[in-house]
Motif scaffolding. Structure first.
Motif, PDB file in Angstrom:
ATOM      1  N   ILE A  65      26.320  33.150  22.985  1.00 49.09           N
ATOM      2  CA  ILE A  65      27.202  33.613  21.924  1.00 49.09           C
ATOM      3  C   ILE A  65      28.562  32.987  22.196  1.00 49.09           C
ATOM      4  CG2 ILE A  65      27.757  35.741  23.171  1.00 49.09           C
ATOM      5  CD1 ILE A  65      28.002  37.139  20.443  1.00 49.09           C
ATOM      6  N   CYS A  66      29.192  32.482  21.144  1.00 48.77           N
ATOM      7  CA  CYS A  66      30.515  31.892  21.330  1.00 48.77           C
ATOM      8  C   CYS A  66      31.410  32.207  20.146  1.00 48.77           C
ATOM      9  CB  CYS A  66      30.436  30.387  21.575  1.00 48.77           C
ATOM     10  SG  CYS A  66      30.112  29.408  20.112  1.00 48.77           S
ATOM     11  N   ARG A  67      32.681  32.261  20.425  1.00 41.70           N
ATOM     12  CA  ARG A  67      33.705  32.479  19.409  1.00 41.70           C
ATOM     13  C   ARG A  67      33.868  31.192  18.622  1.00 41.70           C
ATOM     14  NH1 ARG A  67      39.043  30.940  19.624  1.00 41.70           N
ATOM     15  NH2 ARG A  67      40.432  32.096  18.271  1.00 41.70           N
ATOM     16  N   THR A  68      34.002  31.318  17.308  1.00 41.21           N
ATOM     17  CA  THR A  68      34.207  30.147  16.469  1.00 41.21           C
ATOM     18  C   THR A  68      35.200  30.483  15.370  1.00 41.21           C
ATOM     19  OG1 THR A  68      33.126  28.476  15.106  1.00 41.21           O
ATOM     20  CG2 THR A  68      32.237  30.694  14.981  1.00 41.21           C
ATOM     21  N   LEU A  69      35.910  29.491  14.920  1.00 39.85           N
ATOM     22  CA  LEU A  69      36.884  29.702  13.858  1.00 39.85           C
ATOM     23  C   LEU A  69      36.236  29.638  12.474  1.00 39.85           C
ATOM     24  CD1 LEU A  69      39.872  27.674  15.311  1.00 39.85           C
ATOM     25  CD2 LEU A  69      39.436  30.123  15.445  1.00 39.85           C
ATOM     26  N   ASP A  70      35.074  28.987  12.372  1.00 46.99           N
ATOM     27  CA  ASP A  70      34.343  28.915  11.109  1.00 46.99           C
ATOM     28  C   ASP A  70      32.845  29.000  11.397  1.00 46.99           C
ATOM     29  OD1 ASP A  70      33.412  28.603   8.561  1.00 46.99           O
ATOM     30  OD2 ASP A  70      34.333  26.644   8.213  1.00 46.99           O
ATOM     31  N   ALA A  71      32.315  30.186  11.260  1.00 44.58           N
ATOM     32  CA  ALA A  71      30.901  30.413  11.577  1.00 44.58           C
ATOM     33  C   ALA A  71      29.969  29.801  10.546  1.00 44.58           C
ATOM     34  CB  ALA A  71      30.631  31.914  11.680  1.00 44.58           C
ATOM     35  N   THR A  75      27.088  22.914  11.966  1.00 40.11           N
ATOM     36  CA  THR A  75      27.073  22.991  13.429  1.00 40.11           C
ATOM     37  C   THR A  75      28.403  23.619  13.836  1.00 40.11           C
ATOM     38  OG1 THR A  75      25.732  20.993  13.581  1.00 40.11           O
ATOM     39  CG2 THR A  75      26.853  21.711  15.579  1.00 40.11           C
ATOM     40  N   PRO A  76      28.434  24.945  14.051  1.00 43.88           N
ATOM     41  CA  PRO A  76      29.688  25.618  14.377  1.00 43.88           C
ATOM     42  C   PRO A  76      30.319  25.055  15.646  1.00 43.88           C
ATOM     43  CG  PRO A  76      27.964  27.204  13.920  1.00 43.88           C
ATOM     44  CD  PRO A  76      27.315  25.871  14.011  1.00 43.88           C
ATOM     45  N   VAL A  77      31.641  25.067  15.679  1.00 43.67           N
ATOM     46  CA  VAL A  77      32.381  24.578  16.830  1.00 43.67           C
ATOM     47  C   VAL A  77      32.874  25.781  17.618  1.00 43.67           C
ATOM     48  CG1 VAL A  77      34.374  23.256  17.592  1.00 43.67           C
ATOM     49  CG2 VAL A  77      33.109  22.537  15.553  1.00 43.67           C
ATOM     50  N   CYS A  78      32.419  25.904  18.865  1.00 45.16           N
ATOM     51  CA  CYS A  78      32.872  26.989  19.726  1.00 45.16           C
ATOM     52  C   CYS A  78      34.324  26.731  20.098  1.00 45.16           C
ATOM     53  CB  CYS A  78      32.011  27.093  20.975  1.00 45.16           C
ATOM     54  SG  CYS A  78      30.332  27.605  20.618  1.00 45.16           S
ATOM     55  N   SER A  79      35.109  27.798  20.135  1.00 46.76           N
ATOM     56  CA  SER A  79      36.532  27.627  20.369  1.00 46.76           C
ATOM     57  C   SER A  79      37.050  28.675  21.339  1.00 46.76           C
ATOM     58  CB  SER A  79      37.293  27.758  19.049  1.00 46.76           C
ATOM     59  OG  SER A  79      38.661  27.742  19.269  1.00 46.76           O
TER      60      SER A  79
END
Length: 129
Positions: A65-71, A75-79
């Motif tokens: 699980i990772c935080r993302t600015l645009d889910a 291909t979501p970018v983990c941030s």
């Protein structure tokens, strides 16, 4: 002779007392709503952490699980970086739960070929029921 109903003075007194009581109750009610929203967001994050653990066991694979600015990205970018005035630990920005598909090995990022299991949009973006 007795008349039925209220006099104008009685009606104004009741309305004034009601307005004072409502004015005192609204701030406390707003605090309760904000507290419930925080509790709901916390419970959602915890349930998705447990969900990732359960899916990892069920699939016999690495699930992260990772935080993302645009889910909603393909291909979501983990941030973990801060952005838009929010600190890097602001999980209200949204998160994704994803399964690592070999040969991808870095559990901290979503790589091409990884399977996104769940997308949580930003908490502010949630629609009211």
């Amino acid at each position: 002779m007795h008349s039925r109903g209220f006099t104008l003075v009685e009606l104004l007194v009741v309305m004034t007392i009601s307005a004072i009581l409502i004015a005192a109750a609204v701030p406390a009610f707003q605090w309760t709503i904000a507290r419930n929203r925080i509790s709901d967001a916390t419970n959602q994050l915890l349930s998705h952490l447990e969900y990732a653990r359960m899916e990892s066991s069920r699939r016999n694979a690495t699930v992260s699980i990772c935080r993302t600015l645009d889910a909603n990205l393909a291909t979501p970018v983990c941030s973990s970086a801060s952005s838009a005035g929010a600190d890097g630990n602001d999980w209200a920005a949204g998160w994704v739960v994803f399964e690592k598909i070999p040969p991808n090995v870095d559990p901290s990022i979503v790589e091409a070929g990884d399977r996104v299991i769940f997308r949580q949009p930003a908490m502010g973006a949630m629609a009211a029921p």
